[in-house]
Scaffold this active site. Sequence first.
Site, short mmCIF file in Angstrom:
data_model
loop_
_atom_site.label_atom_id
_atom_site.label_comp_id
_atom_site.label_asym_id
_atom_site.label_seq_id
_atom_site.Cartn_x
_atom_site.Cartn_y
_atom_site.Cartn_z
N LEU A 95 0.84 -1.20 0.00
CA LEU A 95 0.00 0.00 0.00
C LEU A 95 0.87 1.25 0.00
O LEU A 95 2.02 1.21 0.43
CB LEU A 95 -0.89 -0.03 1.25
CG LEU A 95 -1.77 -1.29 1.33
CD1 LEU A 95 -2.31 -1.49 2.73
CD2 LEU A 95 -2.90 -1.20 0.32
N PRO A 96 0.30 2.40 -0.44
CA PRO A 96 1.15 3.59 -0.57
C PRO A 96 1.69 4.14 0.76
O PRO A 96 2.90 4.38 0.86
CB PRO A 96 0.22 4.62 -1.23
CG PRO A 96 -0.84 3.81 -1.91
CD PRO A 96 -1.02 2.57 -1.08
N ASN A 100 -2.80 4.28 4.81
CA ASN A 100 -3.46 3.19 4.07
C ASN A 100 -3.24 1.85 4.77
O ASN A 100 -4.14 1.01 4.83
CB ASN A 100 -2.92 3.09 2.64
CG ASN A 100 -3.11 4.35 1.83
OD1 ASN A 100 -2.20 4.82 1.16
ND2 ASN A 100 -4.30 4.92 1.89
N THR A 126 6.16 0.82 2.03
CA THR A 126 7.16 1.63 2.75
C THR A 126 6.40 2.57 3.66
O THR A 126 5.71 3.48 3.17
CB THR A 126 8.02 2.46 1.78
OG1 THR A 126 8.60 1.58 0.82
CG2 THR A 126 9.13 3.18 2.53
N LYS A 201 15.05 0.45 4.59
CA LYS A 201 14.45 0.99 3.36
C LYS A 201 14.52 2.53 3.33
O LYS A 201 14.87 3.15 2.32
CB LYS A 201 13.00 0.51 3.27
CG LYS A 201 12.16 1.17 2.21
CD LYS A 201 12.58 0.79 0.82
CE LYS A 201 11.79 1.55 -0.21
NZ LYS A 201 12.32 1.40 -1.56
N LYS A 276 7.27 11.23 0.08
CA LYS A 276 6.75 10.54 1.28
C LYS A 276 7.88 9.85 2.03
O LYS A 276 8.03 9.98 3.24
CB LYS A 276 5.70 9.50 0.85
CG LYS A 276 5.20 8.68 2.00
CD LYS A 276 4.83 7.24 1.69
CE LYS A 276 5.67 6.44 0.79
NZ LYS A 276 5.57 5.01 0.86
P1 NAD Z 1 0.45 2.45 -6.13
O1 NAD Z 1 -0.20 3.71 -5.69
O2 NAD Z 1 0.72 2.22 -7.57
O3 NAD Z 1 -0.46 1.19 -5.64
C1 NAD Z 1 -1.05 1.10 -4.37
C2 NAD Z 1 -2.39 0.34 -4.49
O4 NAD Z 1 -2.95 0.24 -3.18
C3 NAD Z 1 -3.41 1.05 -5.37
O5 NAD Z 1 -3.94 0.13 -6.32
C4 NAD Z 1 -4.49 1.53 -4.38
O6 NAD Z 1 -5.81 1.52 -4.94
C5 NAD Z 1 -4.35 0.48 -3.28
N1 NAD Z 1 -4.84 0.91 -1.97
C6 NAD Z 1 -4.64 2.10 -1.33
N2 NAD Z 1 -5.20 2.07 -0.11
C7 NAD Z 1 -5.77 0.85 0.03
C8 NAD Z 1 -6.48 0.20 1.10
N3 NAD Z 1 -6.75 0.83 2.26
N4 NAD Z 1 -6.89 -1.08 0.91
C9 NAD Z 1 -6.64 -1.70 -0.27
N5 NAD Z 1 -5.98 -1.16 -1.30
C10 NAD Z 1 -5.54 0.11 -1.15
O7 NAD Z 1 1.79 2.33 -5.26
P2 NAD Z 1 3.08 1.44 -5.60
O8 NAD Z 1 3.99 2.17 -6.52
O9 NAD Z 1 2.62 0.04 -5.96
O10 NAD Z 1 3.82 1.46 -4.17
C11 NAD Z 1 3.37 0.68 -3.08
C12 NAD Z 1 4.38 0.80 -1.95
O11 NAD Z 1 5.66 0.32 -2.40
C13 NAD Z 1 4.61 2.25 -1.49
O12 NAD Z 1 4.73 2.28 -0.09
C14 NAD Z 1 5.92 2.64 -2.17
O13 NAD Z 1 6.64 3.63 -1.44
C15 NAD Z 1 6.65 1.31 -2.21
N6 NAD Z 1 7.63 1.17 -3.32
C16 NAD Z 1 7.32 1.56 -4.59
C17 NAD Z 1 8.27 1.42 -5.59
C18 NAD Z 1 7.99 1.85 -7.01
O14 NAD Z 1 8.92 1.88 -7.82
N7 NAD Z 1 6.75 2.17 -7.37
C19 NAD Z 1 9.53 0.87 -5.31
C20 NAD Z 1 9.80 0.45 -4.01
C21 NAD Z 1 8.83 0.61 -3.00
#
Ligand code: NAD
EC number: 1.1.1.31
Length: 328
Positions: A95-96, A100, A126, A201, A276
């Site tokens: 989750l973001p 969340n 994260t 992280k 964030k």
């Molecule tokens: P994203 O926003 O693409 O996806 C998050 C998903 O979670 C969305 O589909 C959203 O609808 C869903 N969501 C939000 N709140 C929710 C809830 N309460 N219940 C159910 N679903 C819910 O984000 P992402 O890029 O996939 O990143 C996810 C995590 O991974 C973050 O914490 C980010 O910092 C970390 N991260 C991302 C990357 C990257 O390159 N994108 C790399 C490393 C770590």
Amino acid sequence: MAPRSRLRPPVLEPPAAAGSGQPCSGSMASKTPVGFIGLGNMGNPMAKNLMKHGYPLVIYDVFPDACKEFREAGEQVVSSPADVAEKADRIITMLPTSMNAIEAYSGANGILKEVKKGSLLIDSSTIDPSVSKELAKEVEKMGAVFMDAPVSGGVGAARSGNLTFMVGGVEEEFAAAKELLSCMGSNVVYCGAVGTGQAAKICNNMLLAISMIGTAEAMNLGIRLGLDPKLLAKILNMSSGRCWSSDTYNPVPGVMDGVPSANNYQGGFGTTLMAKDLGLAQDSATNTKSPILLGSQAHQIYRMMCAKGYSKKDFSSVFQFLREEETF
Ligand code: NAD
């Protein structure tokens, strides 16, 4: 048999499901359904890698479209995190933000409403390490186990199953977590007590932000001094200034193929998410009285970028942000 710990009672296992791909550390007999909550940029390819390894999934996302492909592929899509917990005793959340994660665990229809004793809950988002610790306490009260396992590697590594997982939690549970995580990552590293995965992280991403800004500044200066950007990148990458941002994810359009800078900074790791993570580093530095002079500056730069229309672009767009600035 899947690795079991003294904290979690054994779960009766159905006959082996027909799996695909190479087994990770788990045997076919261990493939009971795995819950997956949060199917965004990262969660989508991660969940697909679990499917490739033969794990049936129970899926939930607040955004119904995120579940569509999984429903079409025959996986179970349910309508709340509580429903996931009712149907699966191993759950991964991706989750973001901290808010969340709190909602998905402790909300009105959260995981904790239905979690079974002995369940293993792995949060790969994260988030703030202090929130991970709070969630772990609540989960423990229900007789289940919580581990934080944030990832490094981005969308490309999520697709190819080459993420690095930094895992915090009870050491006896690490083998059980590793069975699932190694289907999605090539490095699964035990860091210590719950929250230490997040700590690792946050430190990594603060360094990444600083090195990305530094690379963007050096490339912009070199270009204004008349250097060809490809040549400058080549020289940096055979010299002491080399780093991941210069040699693998160069922020200057035209220097490398297959990176967000080659595609108008679309996809990749969003500027909002970097802002964030730097906010988490800032809070952690305040709590531990640690000086992070450059980390704080990086935080301000990424916050300004979000306010100036870069929030949906990849974090390497800091090059474009600097490019548009001229100073006396
Ligand atoms: P994203 O926003 O693409 O996806 C998050 C998903 O979670 C969305 O589909 C959203 O609808 C869903 N969501 C939000 N709140 C929710 C809830 N309460 N219940 C159910 N679903 C819910 O984000 P992402 O890029 O996939 O990143 C996810 C995590 O991974 C973050 O914490 C980010 O910092 C970390 N991260 C991302 C990357 C990257 O390159 N994108 C790399 C490393 C770590």
